[in-house]
Structures are given as structure tokens and as C-alpha cells.
Design a protein around this motif. Sequence first.
Motif: not given
Length: 296
Positions: A141-167
Amino acid sequence: MTKDYDEKIPYSDYEQKGYLEQDFRFFHIRDRINIDVPYHYHDFHKVILILGGNVKYLIEGREYELLPFDFVLVNRHLIHKPVTYQNEGDLAGNDGKNDYYDRVILYLSDSFLSRYGLLDAFAKAKEIGSYVVRFPGDVSTNLYEQFIKIERDIQREKDEYAGELLTRIDVLKALIDFNKACISEDFGFKPEARYNRKVIELINYITENLSGDLSIDYLADHFYMSKYHMMRVFKNETGYSIHQYISEKRILYARNQIMSGIPATTACLECGFKDYSSFSRAFKNQLGMLPSDIKS
């Protein structure tokens, strides 16, 4: 650096034999189970998190029956393929819940994992000869949630400050936790694979003796098998002829040698070729470039 997210990416765009120019790429893919993927390999490592569907994974002669939340590790240069299927219960009617093969995939370059010391999971998989990890529920569950967070990071990467770095940070966090879980002595590489013992012995012998005599006659004598039976069983279990398998493994080994600074003529001999011209020709046919084009 460009990363990709698309639930409708065709297989030809991501499940291809090739190279990875970025440090990593991320995919979340859900498609019908009647996909047909040939045996192939990559020059990068791969982690697959199974989310749904009836699927087996075939890796270097080993066949794994997978369950949701299993993690599949595919070390670079290993020959593999997924196989999806319907069972009788699905055909009897289940509202289509198993009609889709749903998974999250991370492509990971060897240099990226090496740079951060995150090759432990792949090293352990190779050491024990098992490429599927099944964790306890809380770890999955912990690892799944982290993978899904990466997915969300990528979806909003262009709109987020330092988006690529956060991903990148979240990918590293997920890989750190994944490696820690894999090397734990309490759980991990437990699912058993179906395999033909003789084929696994052949694969291990070939891998450890790429510079030696690997002729069909020699291998048949060494393993006390009819050469025709040996060739047929190997092809059935791996999808490759013995000759093709040996040739491709030798070329990949030679490529790594050249990239590490060893002269191409030396690599030619160390990977079992008798003359440079046949080596160069095989190298070009497999990799699309000459040994002299490789930069160390």
C-alpha cells in the motif's frame, strides 16, 4: 528531461526493444488483455506494479503467475514478455473486471540507479534468480501510494514550481523504499516460478561462459541432451533459439566492455567471437551501429 503519462499508449510506443535517453520514464497503462507482445529486452531496468488483470510474466525461461500488487523486476538485457489471458471464471461473467491488464511501469537507466546506489533490488533478483516480489499489505500500500504520487506529479508538472525536480525527488523516495523492502530478510522474493531446470542451467552456463565454446554440439554433450531436443525445449521456454540467444548476449556483453574502455578487438575475443569481421557484422546487425561507434 521528458517523462510520459498516457493510459492509452500503444504497445509499440513503450514496450519496445531499445534504449532509454532519460534517467527514468513513468507509465500507467490499462488496456485489453488480448495484447500480443513478442519476447524482447531493453538496455534499461524496469519495475512493473501489477494493478489488475490475469497476467503471467516470462523472464529468461521462468514463468510467474501474477497477482494484483505484485512487483516485477526486469533487469536490463533480460529476455521477457507478459502473457495475458482469461480463465473460465472470467468467461462465465464478472462484469469485465478482469478484461483489462492494468499496471504501473518505471523505466530506469542503469547510470541513474548506479549514481544513487539504488541497484540493490535488481542485484538481489539476479542473485537469487527470482524476479517477482510480493510484499505484505502495508508495504504494498505504501509503495502503491508513492507510485500514484509520481503519476500525479507528472500530470501537473508543467504547472508546479520546480515540477520536474519534485517528480525526481518522489521517484527517488519510492525507489529508496522499494529497495529497502526488497532487501529485507522478512519478506520479498517469494513467488515461485514455473521453469524447466535444464533450460535454467543452460541459461546460467551460457551467461557465465560467453567467451568459451558454446556450440550446439558442445552444449548438448555438456548437458547430456539430444541437441535437437535441447534446441526445441530452449526455444519453447525462452522464445529464442540457442544460437540467437548466445549471439545477442555476447554482443550486449561486448558493448558493455567497449563502453567501459576496453578496445573493441579485445571485447571481440572476450565475448567469444573468433574474428573481428564477423563480430563487427553481428554487432551492426543487432545494435544498428559498429563497435567503433561506441564511446567509452
